[in-house]
Design an enzyme around this catalytic site. Structure first.
Site, short mmCIF file in Angstrom:
data_model
loop_
_atom_site.label_atom_id
_atom_site.label_comp_id
_atom_site.label_asym_id
_atom_site.label_seq_id
_atom_site.Cartn_x
_atom_site.Cartn_y
_atom_site.Cartn_z
N HIS A 146 14.69 1.72 -68.59
CA HIS A 146 15.97 1.82 -67.89
C HIS A 146 15.90 1.14 -66.52
O HIS A 146 16.75 0.32 -66.17
CB HIS A 146 16.34 3.30 -67.74
N GLU A 147 14.86 1.46 -65.75
CA GLU A 147 14.76 0.90 -64.40
C GLU A 147 14.47 -0.60 -64.43
O GLU A 147 14.97 -1.34 -63.58
CB GLU A 147 13.69 1.64 -63.61
N HIS A 150 17.65 -2.35 -64.70
CA HIS A 150 18.26 -2.57 -63.38
C HIS A 150 17.59 -3.74 -62.66
O HIS A 150 18.26 -4.57 -62.04
CB HIS A 150 18.12 -1.31 -62.53
#
Length: 351
Positions: A146-147, A150
């Site tokens: 997920h990160e 980003h």
């Protein structure tokens, strides 16, 4: 396939697992999960990215280990990253620690143009979110997935709410995060708009075992922002087209084709920064431009492409790789224009 070098920074308060000293086997498994997720070993769309572990640092520092994550970044975060960060804008630095009340935190590609942008660049994840950790629902390594999403430029599907969105056309509108493990098709928070909430998307907040998808549109966005903001090619934002930034055959000179400017009679000041001595993590310093020791400053009064040349001073010829960044500010020089993206170029100055 694009290889992304990964540096892990194991920040710990002691030398036991409970103090954050995670084993190399967890880090290796985290890389495997990244490659499985971004390479479509589960489901969804495959990306161009392949992650390779290049190195590991281990640092005992209780203050860094239990770090509060705030915006703008704290002096503690800056000090840690300035000390540990490796590589340039295409190197992924992952810090394992306890990031305050969060499972993880990441910078965006656009953050590179900010103060200490390169030094702060990277991902922080709770050490127990790695594969093998003990956080129920979040210990399969998908916090890092997920990160890293980003870090490659993706937003949450609900960012901006139902009518703004995440800049990706094939993630249906979503009004807020969903938790747990909802069935696909069971949540429709923007009922008047097409599609149901993309609850299985990696950029959501559901349990690790229940997320499995990047969409083709997300893959396109990651690819464009990686090449456009991390890899050295200027992109297109809100109708303003950047023509490119490239290395000149003349070793000591960086040349760039600047902006295709479509508003007559306005002024844009182009600023260029250099990243300081190799490996120093220093804040960007101004380089000599076509006006000695000052910014390039062009008033764009006609439409078309406007070029610039930056000459690197002889004193900086150290034979090491560096990066240069370019962005536009308004005519008063008071702030960055949000509709003009910056560019980054990796270059080596001959000694």
């Amino acid at each position: 396939m694009t290889t992304i070098d990964v540096w892990f920074h194991v920040v710990r308060s002691g030398t036991s697992l409970s103090n954050g000293d995670v084993p190399d086997s967890w880090l290796d498994e985290q890389v495997r999960v990244l490659n499985a997720s971004f390479g479509d070993a589960t489901s969804g769309a495959a990306s161009r990215f392949n992650f390779v572990k290049r190195g590991v640092t281990r640092t005992t520092n209780a203050t860094w280990f239990n770090m509060s994550v705030v915006e703008p970044p704290s002096s503690t975060e800056l000090a840690m990253k300035q000390s540990l960060h490796q590589g340039g804008a295409t190197t992924l630095n992952i810090y394992t620690l306890i990031p305050g009340s969060y499972l993880g935190e990441s910078t965006f590609p656009s953050s590179l143009s900010g103060t200490n942008g390169l030094a702060l660049d990277g991902v922080m994840v709770h050490f127990n979110s790695l594969p093998g950790g003990n956080i129920v629902g979040a210990n399969l390594g998908l916090t890092a997935v997920h990160e890293v999403g980003h870090w490659l430029g993706l937003l949450h599907p609900w960012d901006g709410g139902c009518f703004v969105g995440d800049g990706v056309s094939d993630t249906p509108a979503m009004d807020g995060p969903v938790y747990g493990c909802p069935a696909l098709g069971s949540v429709d928070s923007c009922g008047t708009l097409p599609g149901v909430d993309p609850v299985k998307n990696y950029m959501g907040y559901v349990d690790d075992v229940c997320m499995w998808e990047f969409t083709p549109g997300q893959v396109t966005r990651m690819t464009n922002l990686y090449t456009g903001l991390r890899g050295g090619v200027l992109g297109s934002v809100s109708g303003f087209v950047s023509e490119g930034l490239w290395q000149s055959p003349i070793i000591s000179t960086i040349q760039g084709g600047a902006y295709d400017y479509d508003t007559l009679g306005s002024s844009i000041q182009v600023r260029i920064y250099w990243d300081g001595p190799a490996g120093s993590g220093a804040a960007y310093s101004e380089v000599t431009a076509n006006q000695p020791n000052t910014y390039i400053n062009e008033v764009y009064s006609v439409s078309g492409n406007h070029g610039f040349i930056v000459t690197v001073p002889a004193s900086l010829k150290d034979g090491q790789p560096h990066r240069a960044y370019v962005y536009g500010v308004d005519s008063s020089g008071s702030g960055q224009l949000t509709h003009l993206t910056y560019g980054a170029l990796t270059f080596t100055i001959a000694p």
